[in-house]
Design an enzyme around this catalytic site. Sequence first.
Site, PDB file in Angstrom:
ATOM      1  N   ASN A   8       0.877  -1.163   0.000  1.00 20.77           N
ATOM      2  CA  ASN A   8       0.000   0.000   0.000  1.00 20.77           C
ATOM      3  C   ASN A   8       0.919   1.219   0.000  1.00 20.77           C
ATOM      4  O   ASN A   8       1.575   1.501   1.006  1.00 20.77           O
ATOM      5  CB  ASN A   8      -0.905   0.008   1.233  1.00 20.77           C
ATOM      6  CG  ASN A   8      -1.815   1.217   1.277  1.00 20.77           C
ATOM      7  OD1 ASN A   8      -1.643   2.175   0.533  1.00 20.77           O
ATOM      8  ND2 ASN A   8      -2.785   1.185   2.167  1.00 20.77           N
ATOM      9  N   ASP A  10       0.426   4.210   0.385  1.00 23.98           N
ATOM     10  CA  ASP A  10       0.081   5.228   1.375  1.00 23.98           C
ATOM     11  C   ASP A  10       0.552   4.868   2.780  1.00 23.98           C
ATOM     12  O   ASP A  10       0.372   5.651   3.709  1.00 23.98           O
ATOM     13  CB  ASP A  10      -1.433   5.463   1.397  1.00 23.98           C
ATOM     14  CG  ASP A  10      -1.934   6.091   0.111  1.00 23.98           C
ATOM     15  OD1 ASP A  10      -1.165   6.829  -0.545  1.00 23.98           O
ATOM     16  OD2 ASP A  10      -3.098   5.842  -0.255  1.00 23.98           O
ATOM     17  N   CYS A  11       1.137   3.688   2.948  1.00 20.92           N
ATOM     18  CA  CYS A  11       1.554   3.181   4.255  1.00 20.92           C
ATOM     19  C   CYS A  11       3.071   3.299   4.397  1.00 20.92           C
ATOM     20  O   CYS A  11       3.819   2.734   3.590  1.00 20.92           O
ATOM     21  CB  CYS A  11       1.119   1.724   4.402  1.00 20.92           C
ATOM     22  SG  CYS A  11       1.773   0.894   5.864  1.00 20.92           S
ATOM     23  N   GLY A  12       3.523   4.012   5.423  1.00 22.21           N
ATOM     24  CA  GLY A  12       4.954   4.180   5.657  1.00 22.21           C
ATOM     25  C   GLY A  12       5.679   2.864   5.885  1.00 22.21           C
ATOM     26  O   GLY A  12       6.790   2.663   5.386  1.00 22.21           O
ATOM     27  N   ARG A  15       6.072   1.263   2.533  1.00 19.38           N
ATOM     28  CA  ARG A  15       7.100   1.951   1.742  1.00 19.38           C
ATOM     29  C   ARG A  15       8.503   1.595   2.239  1.00 19.38           C
ATOM     30  O   ARG A  15       9.408   1.331   1.444  1.00 19.38           O
ATOM     31  CB  ARG A  15       6.900   3.467   1.780  1.00 19.38           C
ATOM     32  CG  ARG A  15       5.708   3.952   0.984  1.00 19.38           C
ATOM     33  CD  ARG A  15       5.706   5.467   0.817  1.00 19.38           C
ATOM     34  NE  ARG A  15       5.801   6.199   2.071  1.00 19.38           N
ATOM     35  CZ  ARG A  15       4.762   6.562   2.818  1.00 19.38           C
ATOM     36  NH1 ARG A  15       3.525   6.246   2.444  1.00 19.38           N
ATOM     37  NH2 ARG A  15       4.944   7.247   3.929  1.00 19.38           N
TER      38      ARG A  15
END
Length: 141
Positions: A8, A10-12, A15
Site C-alpha cells: 500500500n 500510502d503506508c509508511g 514503503r
Amino acid sequence: MDVTIYHNPDCGTSRNTLDLIRHAGIEPTVIEYLKTPPSRDQLVKMIADAGLAVREAIREKGTPYKELGLGDPTLTDDQLLDAMLKDPISINRPFVITPMGTRLSRPSEVVLDILPADAFKGPFVKEDGEAVLDAEGRRVV
C-alpha cells in the site's frame, strides 16, 4: 530472487519494506493489494505461511474494523476472511513472499528475515530516521 510484496503506497511501513527489498538489490513484484486484492486461496496461504492466525492478519487502524464488529471473538476465520476480501483495507500489510519465507513485515525490518543477509552493502534508514542497517549493511539492534 523472486520477491512479491502486497503493498500500500500510502503506508509508511509498506514503503520502508519496499525500500529495504530494493536496498538488497532486488526489484520485487509489487501488488497494490487495494487495487488487486489477493484471492481467498492466496490470502489463506499467505497468512498460514507467515505463521499467523487469521485474526492476526486483520488491520484495525484506518479500516472499518469497529464498524464491522471484526473484534467479535465469535466470528469464524471464514467470516473474517470474507470481511477482509470485501474490504481489502482490512488486510494488514505489507505481506512479503520470498523463497526464504512469507512475513507480515510489521515492523518493516521483519523483511530482513526472508532476504539474503549478504545482499545488504550499506546503511539503511527508515523514513522516520530510524537506522535499520549500519554502514556495513548489518542489522542495527
